[in-house]
Design a protein around this motif. Structure first.
Motif, mmCIF file in Angstrom:
data_model
loop_
_atom_site.group_PDB
_atom_site.id
_atom_site.type_symbol
_atom_site.label_atom_id
_atom_site.label_comp_id
_atom_site.label_asym_id
_atom_site.label_seq_id
_atom_site.Cartn_x
_atom_site.Cartn_y
_atom_site.Cartn_z
ATOM 1 N N ARG A 1 -19.504 8.683 -22.892
ATOM 2 C CA ARG A 1 -18.630 9.840 -23.183
ATOM 3 C C ARG A 1 -17.999 9.743 -24.567
ATOM 4 O O ARG A 1 -17.564 10.746 -25.130
ATOM 5 C CB ARG A 1 -17.514 9.935 -22.147
ATOM 6 C CG ARG A 1 -17.970 10.253 -20.760
ATOM 7 C CD ARG A 1 -16.815 10.517 -19.788
ATOM 8 N NE ARG A 1 -15.491 10.440 -20.337
ATOM 9 C CZ ARG A 1 -14.526 9.640 -19.860
ATOM 10 N NH1 ARG A 1 -14.746 8.859 -18.824
ATOM 11 N NH2 ARG A 1 -13.328 9.635 -20.406
ATOM 12 N N THR B 1 -8.360 5.255 -21.955
ATOM 13 C CA THR B 1 -9.048 6.238 -22.796
ATOM 14 C C THR B 1 -8.416 7.625 -22.702
ATOM 15 O O THR B 1 -8.867 8.557 -23.358
ATOM 16 C CB THR B 1 -10.553 6.336 -22.444
ATOM 17 O OG1 THR B 1 -10.702 6.623 -21.045
ATOM 18 C CG2 THR B 1 -11.278 5.057 -22.813
ATOM 19 N N ASN C 1 -22.203 4.940 -18.253
ATOM 20 C CA ASN C 1 -21.819 6.359 -18.176
ATOM 21 C C ASN C 1 -20.440 6.606 -18.766
ATOM 22 O O ASN C 1 -20.233 7.574 -19.502
ATOM 23 C CB ASN C 1 -21.848 6.849 -16.721
ATOM 24 C CG ASN C 1 -23.254 6.951 -16.191
ATOM 25 O OD1 ASN C 1 -24.209 7.104 -16.937
ATOM 26 N ND2 ASN C 1 -23.388 6.841 -14.883
ATOM 27 N N GLU C 2 -19.495 5.742 -18.450
ATOM 28 C CA GLU C 2 -18.138 5.894 -18.969
ATOM 29 C C GLU C 2 -18.109 5.735 -20.490
ATOM 30 O O GLU C 2 -17.450 6.490 -21.191
ATOM 31 C CB GLU C 2 -17.193 4.873 -18.320
ATOM 32 C CG GLU C 2 -16.926 5.104 -16.856
ATOM 33 C CD GLU C 2 -17.981 4.510 -15.917
ATOM 34 O OE1 GLU C 2 -19.023 4.000 -16.395
ATOM 35 O OE2 GLU C 2 -17.763 4.557 -14.699
ATOM 36 N N ARG D 1 -13.552 -0.024 -14.718
ATOM 37 C CA ARG D 1 -13.647 1.442 -14.776
ATOM 38 C C ARG D 1 -12.271 2.087 -14.634
ATOM 39 O O ARG D 1 -11.944 3.042 -15.336
ATOM 40 C CB ARG D 1 -14.566 1.962 -13.672
ATOM 41 C CG ARG D 1 -16.023 1.816 -13.965
ATOM 42 C CD ARG D 1 -16.868 2.504 -12.872
ATOM 43 N NE ARG D 1 -18.243 2.126 -13.036
ATOM 44 C CZ ARG D 1 -18.839 1.112 -12.408
ATOM 45 N NH1 ARG D 1 -18.158 0.363 -11.547
ATOM 46 N NH2 ARG D 1 -20.097 0.841 -12.626
ATOM 47 N N ALA E 1 -10.532 4.191 -17.643
ATOM 48 C CA ALA E 1 -10.106 5.586 -17.483
ATOM 49 C C ALA E 1 -8.666 5.771 -17.944
ATOM 50 O O ALA E 1 -8.334 6.761 -18.602
ATOM 51 C CB ALA E 1 -10.268 6.023 -16.030
ATOM 52 N N MET F 1 -20.983 0.039 -17.004
ATOM 53 C CA MET F 1 -20.092 1.132 -17.391
ATOM 54 C C MET F 1 -20.737 2.065 -18.413
ATOM 55 O O MET F 1 -20.055 2.767 -19.146
ATOM 56 C CB MET F 1 -18.801 0.549 -17.973
ATOM 57 C CG MET F 1 -17.994 -0.238 -16.976
ATOM 58 S SD MET F 1 -16.513 -0.949 -17.715
ATOM 59 C CE MET F 1 -15.683 0.506 -18.333
#
Length: 112
Positions: A72, A47, A68-69, A40, A44, A66
């Motif tokens: 996006r 990206t 949810n990540e 994660r 982050a 992951m």
């Protein structure tokens, strides 16, 4: 061309060390991670828009934790998140993700 900015897009590979090592030989940016928390943090970072990653290959086992990540970026052009099998083989998630992307793009499942 005056005022034209050229962007060099990159390709990243995230997963266990055994999974990503071969991609390094191909010249791709590799990010070996040991667990979802570490993944994660790396995700982050890579990206962020200034990183210019067009494609991020992500080991399937990490994608489960992951979701949810990853979600996006489902409807964004960049970066494309592509699931790949890990050292232990495929869990079937990459094919499911590919089918979903095809359905979103053309409206039907041509991969059956």
């Amino acid at each position: 061309m005056k005022g034209c900015v050229s962007v060099m897009y990159k390709i990243a590979v995230m997963g266990g060390g055994d999974t990503v090592i071969g991609f390094k030989a191909l010249g791709l940016d590799t990010f070996p991670v040991s667990d979802a928390n570490e993944a994660r943090a790396v995700f982050a970072k890579i990206t962020a828009p200034e990183e210019n990653y067009a494609v991020i290959y992500l080991e399937e086992r990490l994608s489960l934790e992951m979701a949810n990540e990853i979600s996006r970026f489902t409807n964004k052009v960049y970066p494309a998140i592509i699931l790949i099998p890990g050292r232990d083989g495929s869990q079937g998630l990459s094919l499911t993700a590919l089918q979903d992307a095809v359905i979103r793009a053309i409206g039907t499942d041509i991969l059956g």
